[in-house]
Scaffold this active site. Structure first.
Site, PDB file in Angstrom:
ATOM      1  N   HIS A 306      36.419  40.558  35.877  1.00 46.66           N
ATOM      2  CA  HIS A 306      35.458  40.448  34.940  1.00 46.66           C
ATOM      3  C   HIS A 306      35.183  38.946  34.815  1.00 46.66           C
ATOM      4  O   HIS A 306      36.251  38.196  34.655  1.00 46.66           O
ATOM      5  CB  HIS A 306      36.003  40.946  33.570  1.00 46.66           C
ATOM      6  N   ASP A 363      35.050  49.744  33.314  1.00 40.24           N
ATOM      7  CA  ASP A 363      34.703  50.812  34.096  1.00 40.24           C
ATOM      8  C   ASP A 363      35.945  51.549  34.724  1.00 40.24           C
ATOM      9  O   ASP A 363      35.743  52.531  35.448  1.00 40.24           O
ATOM     10  CB  ASP A 363      33.588  50.282  35.057  1.00 40.24           C
TER      11      ASP A 363
HETATM   12  N1  CMC Z   1      38.561  43.188  43.877  1.00 37.98           N
HETATM   13  C1  CMC Z   1      39.062  42.529  44.872  1.00 37.98           C
HETATM   14  N2  CMC Z   1      38.849  41.163  44.427  1.00 37.98           N
HETATM   15  C2  CMC Z   1      38.230  40.621  43.396  1.00 37.98           C
HETATM   16  C3  CMC Z   1      37.687  41.526  42.685  1.00 37.98           C
HETATM   17  C4  CMC Z   1      38.089  42.860  42.731  1.00 37.98           C
HETATM   18  N3  CMC Z   1      37.551  43.908  42.096  1.00 37.98           N
HETATM   19  N4  CMC Z   1      36.940  40.827  41.644  1.00 37.98           N
HETATM   20  C5  CMC Z   1      37.024  39.623  42.080  1.00 37.98           C
HETATM   21  N5  CMC Z   1      37.983  39.398  43.258  1.00 37.98           N
HETATM   22  C6  CMC Z   1      38.194  38.160  43.851  1.00 37.98           C
HETATM   23  C7  CMC Z   1      37.067  37.674  44.669  1.00 37.98           C
HETATM   24  O1  CMC Z   1      37.008  38.034  45.874  1.00 37.98           O
HETATM   25  C8  CMC Z   1      37.313  36.113  44.354  1.00 37.98           C
HETATM   26  O2  CMC Z   1      38.350  35.867  45.350  1.00 37.98           O
HETATM   27  P1  CMC Z   1      38.396  34.332  45.940  1.00 37.98           P
HETATM   28  O3  CMC Z   1      38.674  33.205  45.039  1.00 37.98           O
HETATM   29  O4  CMC Z   1      39.624  34.471  46.913  1.00 37.98           O
HETATM   30  O5  CMC Z   1      36.994  34.179  46.805  1.00 37.98           O
HETATM   31  C9  CMC Z   1      37.944  35.812  42.866  1.00 37.98           C
HETATM   32  O6  CMC Z   1      38.539  37.103  42.645  1.00 37.98           O
HETATM   33  C10 CMC Z   1      36.907  35.525  41.864  1.00 37.98           C
HETATM   34  O7  CMC Z   1      35.827  36.909  42.294  1.00 37.98           O
HETATM   35  P2  CMC Z   1      34.262  36.398  41.391  1.00 37.98           P
HETATM   36  O8  CMC Z   1      33.377  37.329  42.312  1.00 37.98           O
HETATM   37  O9  CMC Z   1      33.971  34.877  41.969  1.00 37.98           O
HETATM   38  O10 CMC Z   1      34.427  36.328  40.119  1.00 37.98           O
HETATM   39  P3  CMC Z   1      33.143  36.834  39.033  1.00 37.98           P
HETATM   40  O11 CMC Z   1      33.590  36.448  37.759  1.00 37.98           O
HETATM   41  O12 CMC Z   1      32.073  36.190  39.585  1.00 37.98           O
HETATM   42  O13 CMC Z   1      32.982  38.465  39.221  1.00 37.98           O
HETATM   43  C11 CMC Z   1      33.204  40.789  38.821  1.00 37.98           C
HETATM   44  C12 CMC Z   1      33.303  39.226  38.352  1.00 37.98           C
HETATM   45  C13 CMC Z   1      33.127  41.725  37.689  1.00 37.98           C
HETATM   46  C14 CMC Z   1      31.620  40.755  39.384  1.00 37.98           C
HETATM   47  C15 CMC Z   1      34.083  40.902  40.028  1.00 37.98           C
HETATM   48  O14 CMC Z   1      35.633  40.926  39.339  1.00 37.98           O
HETATM   49  C16 CMC Z   1      33.816  42.498  40.594  1.00 37.98           C
HETATM   50  O15 CMC Z   1      33.008  42.505  41.503  1.00 37.98           O
HETATM   51  N6  CMC Z   1      34.535  43.417  40.185  1.00 37.98           N
HETATM   52  C17 CMC Z   1      34.415  44.760  40.588  1.00 37.98           C
HETATM   53  C18 CMC Z   1      33.062  45.276  40.285  1.00 37.98           C
HETATM   54  C19 CMC Z   1      33.395  45.819  38.893  1.00 37.98           C
HETATM   55  O16 CMC Z   1      34.209  46.461  38.529  1.00 37.98           O
HETATM   56  N7  CMC Z   1      32.192  45.554  37.925  1.00 37.98           N
HETATM   57  C20 CMC Z   1      32.453  45.741  36.625  1.00 37.98           C
HETATM   58  C21 CMC Z   1      32.526  44.733  35.704  1.00 37.98           C
HETATM   59  S1  CMC Z   1      32.644  45.045  33.921  1.00 37.98           S
HETATM   60  C22 CMC Z   1      31.590  46.001  33.336  1.00 37.98           C
HETATM   61  C23 CMC Z   1      30.076  45.206  33.298  1.00 37.98           C
HETATM   62  O17 CMC Z   1      29.891  44.198  33.351  1.00 37.98           O
HETATM   63  O18 CMC Z   1      29.071  45.962  33.520  1.00 37.98           O
END
Ligand code: CMC
Length: 435
Positions: A306, A363
């Protein structure tokens, strides 16, 4: 003396005011930076940018705290109803008995959509995604409510808000019925918000659906937990559109589109699709976790991670508990819940997830509950939208009431510098990709 931050740029010192939130958070106010120092800030994805000051929802992502108008989500989950929570978010206080009575009566009064709107459903193919239909129908609905467009005064606002929240469930259920080729079911005024929605989803003309109280409660919990979440992607979208002076219907229709994406509201469907894939292909959850860690794959563990929470999402705690409870009460076993728990266990003990502070989000378990209620996967994000509507409306109102400036971020241009127009015969022969 008020606190300031000092920026030194090209040898010149600039003092920037610090804004302090009621919960102690601090922000450097850069609104005059360009004027003072001739530069802007850059923060792609708004990772460190506060886009507004808001009094609606508070999230502490380090401690796993979520409060609507100051009230902890755990208390609302235990004591409130979705209809009451809508009022709280929109008006800032819990309603009095009389206010709640009138508010609920408005939801009943406005539960039917204009008969003309039903014809719109005929125009969508059965394969049309319910989120596309939902967004289109919210805009279409505004065409039937010209009196609400100008939004003059609190009574008109209240009527518009109640219409939008109440009719969203009618539209959502009608889009589902259309997609499965069943007749659209009309709402029943004696039913509460959640029971009425389940009735329109699952009744058929010759057999009324009678939901179990546990099912109604579970849906209510899901709606309350999704009702707002400060400046997430869809809410920021609603505020952005609202800041242009656009009406509530147009702003919220835009919110639906932003919510649809798999990194935001679409994640609840993506989680269940992932769990189903693991189940159907008999994949060991440990192997799946290994796959999502592989930097050469774009796979993610859906429902994990998140932008704000760096610990367990408090909504996930409540939903995990409720998933267990609901399945036990319905005397059902869902293999997908077992897979989810195994994935969680493996991920929480894995250095990859621990170092990045990735925990289950809202989720991760909501889909298991929605499956138990009987909601099809392509309607999951629609349910999220139904829950989020009061949050969108509260944010729309905040933008309107504060007469906020037009939201208009700047950019750092990285394209070609000035160059001359080239006549077509001198441009080479690049082809067309589309078939
Ligand atoms: N599985 C594997 N690796 C992950 C995941 C995941 N679910 N989420 C983040 N990472 C890794 C990502 O690859 C990155 O690694 P590195 O530093 O080595 O490049 C690191 O963690 C940071 O990720 P980010 O994408 O830069 O972080 P963010 O804050 O931009 O992303 C997020 C937040 C929710 C988009 C992401 O965690 C994600 O894609 N999660 C899966 C989708 C999901 O469950 N979304 C629902 C979010 S909560 C409800 C809502 O907002 O609607």
């Amino acid at each position: 003396m008020s606190e300031t931050a000092t920026l030194i740029l090209d040898g010149a010192e600039h003092r920037l005011p610090i804004v302090k939130g009621t919960a102690g958070e601090r922000a450097i106010d850069v609104s005059r930076l360009r004027e003072l120092a001739g530069c802007i800030t850059l923060d792609e994805g708004y990772v460190n940018t506060g886009s507004c000051q808001s009094a609606i929802t508070f999230v502490d992502g380090e401690k796993g705290v979520l409060r609507y108008r100051g009230i902890p989500i755990e208390q609302l989950a235990k004591h409130s109803t979705f209809v009451e929570t809508c009022w709280l978010l929109i008006y800032g206080e819990l309603p009095t008995r009389e206010q709640l009575k009138c508010w609920s009566a408005l939801f009943t009064k406005y539960e039917m959509i204009h008969e003309g709107l039903y014809h719109h459903f005929d125009g969508f193919p059965a394969t049309g995604h319910p989120m596309a239909i939902l967004s289109a129908m919210i805009n279409a609905m505004s065409c039937y409510e010209p009196d609400l467009m100008e939004m003059e005064g609190p009574a008109i606002f209240q009527a518009a808000a109640a219409r939008l929240i109440s009719r969203l469930r009618t539209i959502a259920a009608a889009s589902y019925k259309t997609s499965i080729g069943q007749p659209i079911i009309y709402p029943k005024p004696h039913l509460d918000y959640c029971s009425n929605f389940l009735h329109m989803m699952f009744s058929i003309p010759f057999a009324d659906y009678e939901p179990e109280p546990d099912v109604v409660d579970a849906l209510q919990l899901i709606l309350i937990l999704h009702a707002d979440h400060e400046q997430n992607c869809s809410t920021s979208t609603v505020r952005m559109v609202a800041s242009s002076g656009a009406n509530m219907f147009a702003s919220c229709a835009a919110g639906v589109c932003a919510l649809w994406g798999p990194l935001h509201g679409g994640a609840n469907a993506a989680v269940v699709e992932m769990l189903q894939y693991i189940h159907d292909n008999n994949i060991d959850p440990a192997d799946y976790v290994a796959r999502v860690k592989d930097k050469d794959s774009s796979l993610r563990l859906m429902g994990f991670g998140h932008r704000v929470y760096k610990t367990y999402d408090p909504r996930a705690t409540l939903l995990k508990e409720r998933a267990d409870q609901l399945l036990a009460r319905l005397k059902r076993v869902d293999p997908l819940l077992e897979i989810a728990k195994r994935l969680e266990d493996i991920a929480l003990n894995d250095p990859y997830f621990r170092e990045r502070r990735l925990y289950p989000n809202v989720d991760f378990y909501s889909g298991v509950i929605l499956r138990a209620i009987g909601i099809p996967v392509n309607m999951f994000t629609v349910i999220f939208a139904m829950g989020r509507m009061p949050g969108w409306i509260a944010n729309w109102k905040e933008v309107r009431d504060s007469q906020s400036a037009l939201y208009r971020p700047r950019q750092i241009y990285m394209g070609p510098t000035e160059r001359d127009y080239v006549p077509i015969e001198q441009r080479g022969d690049g082809g067309c990709l589309a078939p």
